[in-house]
Design an enzyme around this catalytic site. Structure first.
Site, PDB file in Angstrom:
ATOM      1  CG  HIS A 103      -1.733  -1.073   1.530  1.00 55.01           C
ATOM      2  ND1 HIS A 103      -1.299  -2.188   2.181  1.00 55.01           N
ATOM      3  CD2 HIS A 103      -3.053  -1.276   1.260  1.00 55.01           C
ATOM      4  CE1 HIS A 103      -2.306  -3.043   2.296  1.00 55.01           C
ATOM      5  NE2 HIS A 103      -3.377  -2.521   1.747  1.00 55.01           N
ATOM      6  CG  ASP A 106       1.883  -1.025   3.399  1.00 56.87           C
ATOM      7  OD1 ASP A 106       1.193  -0.652   4.366  1.00 56.87           O
ATOM      8  OD2 ASP A 106       1.491  -1.846   2.539  1.00 56.87           O
ATOM      9  CD  GLU A 234      -7.418  -8.482  -1.409  1.00 52.60           C
ATOM     10  OE1 GLU A 234      -6.440  -7.970  -1.983  1.00 52.60           O
ATOM     11  OE2 GLU A 234      -7.435  -8.710  -0.193  1.00 52.60           O
ATOM     12  CG  HIS A 273     -10.768 -11.371   1.827  1.00 53.88           C
ATOM     13  ND1 HIS A 273     -10.351 -10.320   1.040  1.00 53.88           N
ATOM     14  CD2 HIS A 273     -10.155 -11.199   3.016  1.00 53.88           C
ATOM     15  CE1 HIS A 273      -9.525  -9.550   1.717  1.00 53.88           C
ATOM     16  NE2 HIS A 273      -9.385 -10.062   2.924  1.00 53.88           N
ATOM     17  CG  ASP A 298      -4.014 -10.923  -1.348  1.00 55.15           C
ATOM     18  OD1 ASP A 298      -3.145 -10.849  -2.246  1.00 55.15           O
ATOM     19  OD2 ASP A 298      -4.377  -9.932  -0.680  1.00 55.15           O
ATOM     20  CG  ASP A 311      -5.131 -11.608   6.940  1.00 54.47           C
ATOM     21  OD1 ASP A 311      -5.939 -12.135   6.163  1.00 54.47           O
ATOM     22  OD2 ASP A 311      -5.011 -10.370   7.063  1.00 54.47           O
TER      23      ASP A 311
HETATM   24  C1  XUL Z   1      -7.529  -6.831   3.963  1.00 56.80           C
HETATM   25  C2  XUL Z   1      -6.692  -7.176   2.807  1.00 56.80           C
HETATM   26  C3  XUL Z   1      -5.820  -6.106   2.280  1.00 56.80           C
HETATM   27  C4  XUL Z   1      -5.688  -6.097   0.801  1.00 56.80           C
HETATM   28  C5  XUL Z   1      -4.943  -4.916   0.250  1.00 56.80           C
HETATM   29  O1  XUL Z   1      -8.314  -7.860   4.434  1.00 56.80           O
HETATM   30  O2  XUL Z   1      -6.699  -8.301   2.363  1.00 56.80           O
HETATM   31  O3  XUL Z   1      -4.589  -6.220   2.888  1.00 56.80           O
HETATM   32  O4  XUL Z   1      -5.051  -7.250   0.335  1.00 56.80           O
HETATM   33  O5  XUL Z   1      -5.486  -3.720   0.648  1.00 56.80           O
HETATM   34 CO    CO Z   2      -5.670  -9.205   0.817  1.00 54.46          CO
END
Ligand code: XUL
Ligand code: CO
Length: 438
Positions: A103, A106, A234, A273, A298, A311
């Site tokens: 990001h 970051d 996403e 997710h 991801d 995560d």
């Molecule tokens: C949040 C998430 C984020 C995105 C990028 O759940 O997955 O980190 O991947 O903004």
């Molecule tokens: Co993500």
């Protein structure tokens, strides 16, 4: 290779094979090993997530961080950002991870104004470009953090206040500039607060129209400045918003078509997710692949017992095999890759834990790739699925599929053919064959 400053005592991670007992070695991920016509490195295009690996010291709503970051060296956030960049490239170099994702915030801290923030980001992008040049490590995707700052509490592109929408536009413009300057392969939109917390004070139609328009503008600007990569959305159903507009893969696919974005956008599917939306990881991958929109992944997994977005690093082999079956059938991810949007647990406080976590994730997917390839090529496991549809190879069925037969004709055929035989789905057999090959 960057210098040996932030992770002293840890050498580049070698491949030692499944019998190795060295926890700082790969057991399955052998980057040059060829499977299904590509090296493992080419299959995965693994990426480090800057935010989890370098920015999050393990704080949670109940307590402060548990890890000390040796790159937090100063009271000046720009000095820390530069040290963090060095640490990022030292880590990726030692891990043999070929890509990273960030990001804007970051990479460089937010300044006192839009212009200030733009300057900060530009300065770090120049340094990151040098680091990329020296190391050969590349940018998988960039994105803008449009959810942390309090101004975004009611959303960014979907905020009811136009002033906030303009602020978000400035941020996306700068993040696109950064992504293009660094040769990014993709640009991601994750709609953290693009949703609502209370339906009765929200004009959902207006907000969705604004989101569609905002993404069109971002696409047009990106193409204007020479971005040739893929825009990715996403999906995530909730958290931090109660309801997020990008709920799941199917919702996003419909949204992209509705707003004319389907040619430039694909999906970045995150395992945790998908499960938060009550789908399996493989389900959302499959929905995206079916639509020709599987862009990137991801890679992580959630705690099955609580269902939150925890995560965790992906170590669930079975889930990874199901995912790799979809990815292989899709012919890979093209410009996408596997980004470890995953964090070590708050209780994992040794510096080596970050290495061990990434090794575990890479080994999980490498092993899953080997198994999935065998299941497809040798065991021909997908035949079980395809054989269930054999009746659609016949002429009448084809005229149904291509729209020539009408409903009355189908009725006639139904009468003529009589009561259908029952076709077993063979689920337990397929499950036991997969177990046999693990
Ligand atoms: C949040 C998430 C984020 C995105 C990028 O759940 O997955 O980190 O991947 O903004
Ligand atoms: Co993500």
């Amino acid at each position: 290779m960057s210098e040996n400053i932030y992770f002293p005592g840890i050498n580049p991670i070698p491949y030692e094979g499944p019998d190795s007992e060295n926890h700082l070695a790969f057991k399955y991920y052998d980057e040059d090993y060829v499977v299904a016509g590509k090296t493992m490195k080419e299959h995965f295009r693994f990426a480090m997530a800057y935010w989890h690996s370098l920015c999050n010291p393990g704080s949670d709503p109940f307590g402060q961080g548990t890890r000390r970051f040796p790159w937090d060296i100063s009271d000046d956030p720009m000095e820390n950002a530069k040290a963090r960049l060095d640490a990022a490239f030292e880590f990726m170099g030692k891990m043999g991870i070929p890509f990273y994702c960030f990001h804007d915030r970051d990479l460089a801290p937010e300044g006192d104004s839009i212009e200030d923030s733009e300057r900060n980001l530009k300065e770090l992008v120049e340094l990151a470009a040098q680091k990329q040049e020296e190391s050969g490590i590349r940018l998988l995707w960039g994105t803008a953090n449009l959810f942390s700052h309090p101004r975004y509490m009611n959303g960014a592109a979907t905020n009811p206040d136009f002033q906030v929408v303009c602020h978000a536009a400035a941020q996306v413009k700068a993040a696109l500039d950064a992504t293009v300057a660094l040769g990014g392969e993709n640009y991601v939109f994750w709609g953290g607060r693009e949703g609502y917390t209370y339906l009765l004070n929200t004009d959902t139609k207006k907000e969705l129209d604004h989101l569609g328009r905002f993404l069109q503008l971002a696409r047009d600007y990106g193409r204007k400045i020479g971005f040739e990569g893929t825009f990715l959305i996403e999906p995530k159903p909730m958290e931090p918003s109660l309801h997020q507009y990008d709920f799941d893969a199917s919702t996003v696919i419909g949204f992209l078509h509705h707003y004319g974005l389907e040619k430039d956008f694909k999906l970045n599917i995150e395992a945790n997710h998908a499960t938060l939306a009550n789908h399996s990881f493989a389900h959302d991958l499959r929905m995206a692949a079916d639509a020709g929109m599987l862009g990137s992944i991801d890679a992580n997994h959630g705690e099955p017992l609580n269902g939150w977005d925890t995560d965790n690093f992906p170590t669930n082999l079975y889930e990874a095999i199901e995912a790799m079956l979809v990815v292989l059938e899709n012919g890979g991810l093209g410009r996408g890759g596997f980004n470890f949007d995953a964090k070590v647990r708050r209780t994992s406080t040794d510096p080596e834990d970050l290495f061990i976590a990434h090794i575990a994730g890479m080994d999980t997917f490498a092993r899953a790739l080997l198994i999935a390839d065998k299941l497809i090529q040798e065991v021909r496991i997908l035949d079980f699925r395809d054989n269930r549809y054999l009746s659609f190879h016949e002429a009448n069925a084809l005229s149904f599929e291509n729209g020539q037969a009408d409903l009355e004709t189908l009725r006639e055929w139904g009468i003529k053919m009589g009561e259908p035989e029952r076709l077993s789905g063979k689920q337990e057999l397929i499950e036991s064959i997969i177990n046999q090959h693990i």
